[in-house]
Structures are given as C-alpha cells and as structure tokens.
Motif scaffolding. Structure first.
Motif, PDB file in Angstrom:
ATOM      1  N   SER A 289       0.819  -1.218   0.000  1.00 44.78           N
ATOM      2  CA  SER A 289       0.000   0.000   0.000  1.00 44.78           C
ATOM      3  C   SER A 289       0.846   1.258   0.000  1.00 44.78           C
ATOM      4  O   SER A 289       0.371   2.334  -0.391  1.00 44.78           O
ATOM      5  CB  SER A 289      -0.932  -0.002   1.213  1.00 44.78           C
ATOM      6  N   LEU A 290       2.085   1.152   0.451  1.00 44.15           N
ATOM      7  CA  LEU A 290       2.964   2.336   0.467  1.00 44.15           C
ATOM      8  C   LEU A 290       3.293   2.827  -0.935  1.00 44.15           C
ATOM      9  O   LEU A 290       3.701   3.975  -1.120  1.00 44.15           O
ATOM     10  CB  LEU A 290       4.256   2.006   1.218  1.00 44.15           C
ATOM     11  N   GLN A 291       3.108   1.941  -1.932  1.00 42.33           N
ATOM     12  CA  GLN A 291       3.386   2.329  -3.311  1.00 42.33           C
ATOM     13  C   GLN A 291       2.115   2.688  -4.076  1.00 42.33           C
ATOM     14  O   GLN A 291       2.192   3.133  -5.221  1.00 42.33           O
ATOM     15  CB  GLN A 291       4.113   1.184  -4.032  1.00 42.33           C
ATOM     16  N   ALA A 292       0.959   2.485  -3.476  1.00 47.32           N
ATOM     17  CA  ALA A 292      -0.305   2.772  -4.159  1.00 47.32           C
ATOM     18  C   ALA A 292      -0.488   4.289  -4.297  1.00 47.32           C
ATOM     19  O   ALA A 292      -0.066   5.062  -3.424  1.00 47.32           O
ATOM     20  CB  ALA A 292      -1.461   2.164  -3.380  1.00 47.32           C
ATOM     21  N   PRO A 293      -1.114   4.741  -5.414  1.00 44.80           N
ATOM     22  CA  PRO A 293      -1.319   6.180  -5.610  1.00 44.80           C
ATOM     23  C   PRO A 293      -2.490   6.693  -4.770  1.00 44.80           C
ATOM     24  O   PRO A 293      -3.433   5.955  -4.461  1.00 44.80           O
ATOM     25  CB  PRO A 293      -1.620   6.294  -7.095  1.00 44.80           C
ATOM     26  N   ASN A 294      -2.394   7.967  -4.415  1.00 42.26           N
ATOM     27  CA  ASN A 294      -3.500   8.707  -3.790  1.00 42.26           C
ATOM     28  C   ASN A 294      -4.073   8.017  -2.549  1.00 42.26           C
ATOM     29  O   ASN A 294      -5.291   7.881  -2.391  1.00 42.26           O
ATOM     30  CB  ASN A 294      -4.625   8.949  -4.807  1.00 42.26           C
ATOM     31  N   THR A 295      -3.176   7.572  -1.688  1.00 40.67           N
ATOM     32  CA  THR A 295      -3.603   6.973  -0.418  1.00 40.67           C
ATOM     33  C   THR A 295      -3.762   8.068   0.624  1.00 40.67           C
ATOM     34  O   THR A 295      -2.841   8.875   0.849  1.00 40.67           O
ATOM     35  CB  THR A 295      -2.577   5.942   0.073  1.00 40.67           C
ATOM     36  N   ASN A 296      -4.923   8.126   1.265  1.00 41.45           N
ATOM     37  CA  ASN A 296      -5.187   9.145   2.281  1.00 41.45           C
ATOM     38  C   ASN A 296      -4.622   8.720   3.630  1.00 41.45           C
ATOM     39  O   ASN A 296      -4.953   7.638   4.139  1.00 41.45           O
ATOM     40  CB  ASN A 296      -6.682   9.398   2.415  1.00 41.45           C
ATOM     41  N   ILE A 297      -3.773   9.560   4.184  1.00 42.08           N
ATOM     42  CA  ILE A 297      -3.177   9.333   5.505  1.00 42.08           C
ATOM     43  C   ILE A 297      -3.747  10.376   6.467  1.00 42.08           C
ATOM     44  O   ILE A 297      -3.663  11.589   6.198  1.00 42.08           O
ATOM     45  CB  ILE A 297      -1.639   9.441   5.474  1.00 42.08           C
ATOM     46  N   THR A 298      -4.311   9.925   7.567  1.00 37.56           N
ATOM     47  CA  THR A 298      -4.879  10.841   8.554  1.00 37.56           C
ATOM     48  C   THR A 298      -3.798  11.272   9.541  1.00 37.56           C
ATOM     49  O   THR A 298      -3.141  10.422  10.163  1.00 37.56           O
ATOM     50  CB  THR A 298      -6.044  10.187   9.313  1.00 37.56           C
ATOM     51  N   LEU A 299      -3.630  12.600   9.674  1.00 42.10           N
ATOM     52  CA  LEU A 299      -2.632  13.171  10.577  1.00 42.10           C
ATOM     53  C   LEU A 299      -3.336  13.893  11.720  1.00 42.10           C
ATOM     54  O   LEU A 299      -4.136  14.801  11.480  1.00 42.10           O
ATOM     55  CB  LEU A 299      -1.718  14.147   9.833  1.00 42.10           C
ATOM     56  N   THR A 300      -3.029  13.518  12.942  1.00 44.21           N
ATOM     57  CA  THR A 300      -3.575  14.200  14.119  1.00 44.21           C
ATOM     58  C   THR A 300      -2.414  14.764  14.929  1.00 44.21           C
ATOM     59  O   THR A 300      -1.570  14.014  15.432  1.00 44.21           O
ATOM     60  CB  THR A 300      -4.393  13.240  14.996  1.00 44.21           C
ATOM     61  N   ALA A 301      -2.343  16.088  15.021  1.00 44.68           N
ATOM     62  CA  ALA A 301      -1.223  16.738  15.709  1.00 44.68           C
ATOM     63  C   ALA A 301      -1.169  16.306  17.167  1.00 44.68           C
ATOM     64  O   ALA A 301      -2.204  16.212  17.850  1.00 44.68           O
ATOM     65  CB  ALA A 301      -1.340  18.248  15.605  1.00 44.68           C
ATOM     66  N   ASN A 302       0.034  16.056  17.625  1.00 47.97           N
ATOM     67  CA  ASN A 302       0.229  15.562  18.983  1.00 47.97           C
ATOM     68  C   ASN A 302       0.951  16.593  19.844  1.00 47.97           C
ATOM     69  O   ASN A 302       0.488  16.971  20.920  1.00 47.97           O
ATOM     70  CB  ASN A 302       1.011  14.249  18.936  1.00 47.97           C
ATOM     71  N   SER A 303       2.102  17.086  19.357  1.00 49.03           N
ATOM     72  CA  SER A 303       2.873  18.038  20.158  1.00 49.03           C
ATOM     73  C   SER A 303       3.747  18.905  19.269  1.00 49.03           C
ATOM     74  O   SER A 303       4.056  18.547  18.126  1.00 49.03           O
ATOM     75  CB  SER A 303       3.747  17.300  21.186  1.00 49.03           C
ATOM     76  N   THR A 304       4.129  20.048  19.811  1.00 50.07           N
ATOM     77  CA  THR A 304       5.144  20.916  19.196  1.00 50.07           C
ATOM     78  C   THR A 304       6.152  21.268  20.288  1.00 50.07           C
ATOM     79  O   THR A 304       5.767  21.737  21.371  1.00 50.07           O
ATOM     80  CB  THR A 304       4.532  22.205  18.612  1.00 50.07           C
ATOM     81  N   VAL A 305       7.411  21.047  19.999  1.00 44.09           N
ATOM     82  CA  VAL A 305       8.466  21.285  20.985  1.00 44.09           C
ATOM     83  C   VAL A 305       9.561  22.119  20.342  1.00 44.09           C
ATOM     84  O   VAL A 305      10.068  21.776  19.265  1.00 44.09           O
ATOM     85  CB  VAL A 305       9.061  19.958  21.505  1.00 44.09           C
ATOM     86  N   PHE A 306       9.924  23.231  21.008  1.00 43.07           N
ATOM     87  CA  PHE A 306      11.025  24.073  20.540  1.00 43.07           C
ATOM     88  C   PHE A 306      11.963  24.321  21.709  1.00 43.07           C
ATOM     89  O   PHE A 306      11.526  24.745  22.781  1.00 43.07           O
ATOM     90  CB  PHE A 306      10.497  25.400  19.985  1.00 43.07           C
ATOM     91  N   ASN A 307      13.243  24.024  21.498  1.00 39.77           N
ATOM     92  CA  ASN A 307      14.241  24.159  22.574  1.00 39.77           C
ATOM     93  C   ASN A 307      13.827  23.413  23.836  1.00 39.77           C
ATOM     94  O   ASN A 307      14.014  23.890  24.963  1.00 39.77           O
ATOM     95  CB  ASN A 307      14.485  25.642  22.896  1.00 39.77           C
TER      96      ASN A 307
END
Length: 331
Positions: A289-307
């Motif tokens: 499936s990693l090579q299949a075209p137009n695969t929808n991946i759901t991204l849910t933000a978890n954290s942002t860390v700076f310094n």
C-alpha cells in the motif's frame, strides 16, 4: 469815548471769533491717532487667534482625516524563536495615504489585537515599537527581529488558533502617534483592521517516496518519507519539532516527526521521520500500500516542541483542530 464807539469796537472784536464744530469722522480719526497702539494690539490678537486656530484646529483635523482615509497592508509577518512567554517578531507592511503637508511620526508603539463586536473592549496581546516615520503617500514600515512579550495569553491563543486553522483572519492595529509638522506637534488616533491569510489548517499536505529502513535510527525511526506542507499565508512560523499520530482509516500506523520545522509562505519541502508499528512492516499488504497512488493518511497533531519546551499556543490549536488528510503518492 462815546457809548456808540465802545459798541462798535466790541462788535469788531467779536467778529474775529467763530465757533468750530468737529465732524464724527474727525473725532474718530483723532481718537485713533491717540489710541493707535490699542488697535495694533487688537489686530495682532485677532491674527494670532486665526493662526492658532489653524495650527491647533485645522492642521490636526487635516492630519486626522488623512490618517482615517489611509490604508494599511501587512505584507509579511515572521514569528520565530517561540516560547510560552515571548517570541521574536518581524513585520513588513505598507501604508497608503494622501500627505497634504511635509510631516513625520515620532517613534510609536503599535498595539495588536483581534477585532471585537460592538461594545466589547479589544484586548492587546502584543506590541511592536517602530522608529520615526516620514509621512509619504506610500510609506513602508519594516521592523525586524524584535523580542515580543505575550501580553495576554488567552487573546494570543485565539490569534494563534485563527492563524493556524483559518483561511482568513482579521488583525487590529492601533497607536496614538505624535505628528510633527515643522515645530508643531500634536497627537492623532491611528486604528486599522487588516485582513490576513491564515495557514488554513495545513490542508493539502502531500507525501512522497516512503522508504522502510533496514535498520531503525537511534530515535526509533523506521521509515522516512518526503513531504510538502503548503503555507498559503504571509506568515513565517517557526514550529520546532512537530509530532503527529498517523493512520489509514481506522488503522493506526504509529507516529511521525517533522524536525526543526519552520513554515515559510508557499510550499515547504520537509523530511518526515516515521515510527511505524513494527508488526505492520511484516504485513505484505501494508508494504504494498505504500506504493499505491492517492492513499489518504490521517494526521492528528500531537505536540510541538522548541528548545525542549512544549509551545502551548502552537500545540493546543493544532491538537484541537480536525485531523488533516495527507495524500501519499499523489497523482
């Protein structure tokens, strides 16, 4: 001498004396000659009153009308070196107005806030100090790398939420600068609302070239992908390490990190370090499936860390926003 002679002499003497009466104009003229200094002072006072009226009445009104009719355009905003208390701010903007006289603004401080409904008091969440500005029909206002305190966290959280999640947002800017016209100085009220493009929830992320690593990296990364994150706004936003949970439909895949992320206006090419659940890497259908075209991946933000610090005004809006759908191998 006889009585008739005396009467004659008296008549002749009286005949040489005539009664003189001044006209009204002559009396006025004589009065003005005697009192000229009073009228000179009165004239000067009238002239002074007219001049002061122009200086303190007409000129400030012309200047205020010119300020009211002016427009302001924010061309670019950069928020870098974020922390929960402060950040570094740069802003480029352009003002357009009609300048009827040669003048300049003394150094002033812009207050920034989100516009409110009628009757509500706007809350200033940050300020930006600028130096002297010569007033022209087109005025460029550029300020770079100013350490800026977050004055009201609630108001700034709302601003950050709108920047990250909205397609468009409004920003209020106000100040009370001193205008200098020669040696004349007076205050004007400057208040503008500018329309800005937001990051629109980071919609439109694309993923390419998934590569499963033979040996995981020291941090546990076992797959690397290339990515493109669009930024349709005029904001440059330094995020730091952005971590998201990833899934395909209901199937959780693991989590991913974009390291040292700074979003510039336009398309941002990034490397994405993925921590895929190890068991999935042994499933042939997943690998295919990693090579299949137009695969929808759901991204849910978890954290942002700076310094090493979690930046709440970035982390919370991203986490609370609806998940982002990224497309793997778009065609």
């Amino acid at each position: 001498m006889s009585d008739k002679s005396e009467q004659k002499v008296e008549t002749i003497e009286n005949a040489g004396v005539t009664e003189f009466r001044e006209t009204r104009g002559q009396r006025v003229k004589r009065h003005c000659v005697r009192r000229w200094w009073i009228y000179l002072i009165a004239t000067l006072l009238v002239i002074l009153a007219v001049v002061l009226g122009i200086i303190f009445g007409i000129i400030p009104k012309i200047a205020q009308d010119s300020v009211n009719d002016s427009t302001l355009q924010v061309d670019a905003i950069a928020i870098t070196n974020p922390s929960n208390e402060r950040f570094t701010l740069s802003m480029n903007s352009t003002a357009h107005s009609h300048a009827p006289v040669s003048a300049h603004f003394s150094p002033q401080t812009f207050e920034m806030y989100l516009p409110t409904t009628e009757g509500e008091q706007p809350v200033t969440f940050m300020t930006l100090s600028v130096g002297r500005l010569d007033i022209k029909d087109t005025l460029t206002i550029n300020v770079s790398d100013v350490v800026t305190e977050i004055l009201d966290k609630t108001a700034y959280d709302e601003f950050s939420t709108q920047v990250l999640n909205n397609e468009k947002l409004s920003l209020g800017i106000r100040s009370n600068p001193e205008v200098n016209v020669g040696s004349i100085k007076f205050k004007v009220d400057y208040q503008k609302t500018v329309e800005l493009m937001g990051l629109n929830g980071l919609k439109g992320i694309e993923l390419y070239n998934p590569e499963i690593l033979d040996e995981p990296l020291e941090d546990g990364t076992n797959m690397i992908t290339d990515g493109m994150i669009p930024n349709p706004s005029s904001f440059t936003l330094q995020v730091g390490d952005l971590t998201v949970d990833i899934a395909v439909g209901p199937q959780k895949l693991g989590w991913s990190v974009v390291k040292d992320l700074t979003l510039y206006p336009g398309d941002n090419k990034v490397k994405i370090y993925n921590h895929i659940t190890p068991a999935l890497l042994d499933v042939p259908i997943f690998v295919a499936s990693l090579q299949a075209p137009n695969t929808n991946i759901t991204l849910t933000a978890n954290s942002t860390v700076f310094n090493g610090e979690h930046i709440s005004w970035l982390e919370k809006p991203l986490h609370d926003a609806p998940p982002v759908i990224a497309v793997l191998n778009p065609q």
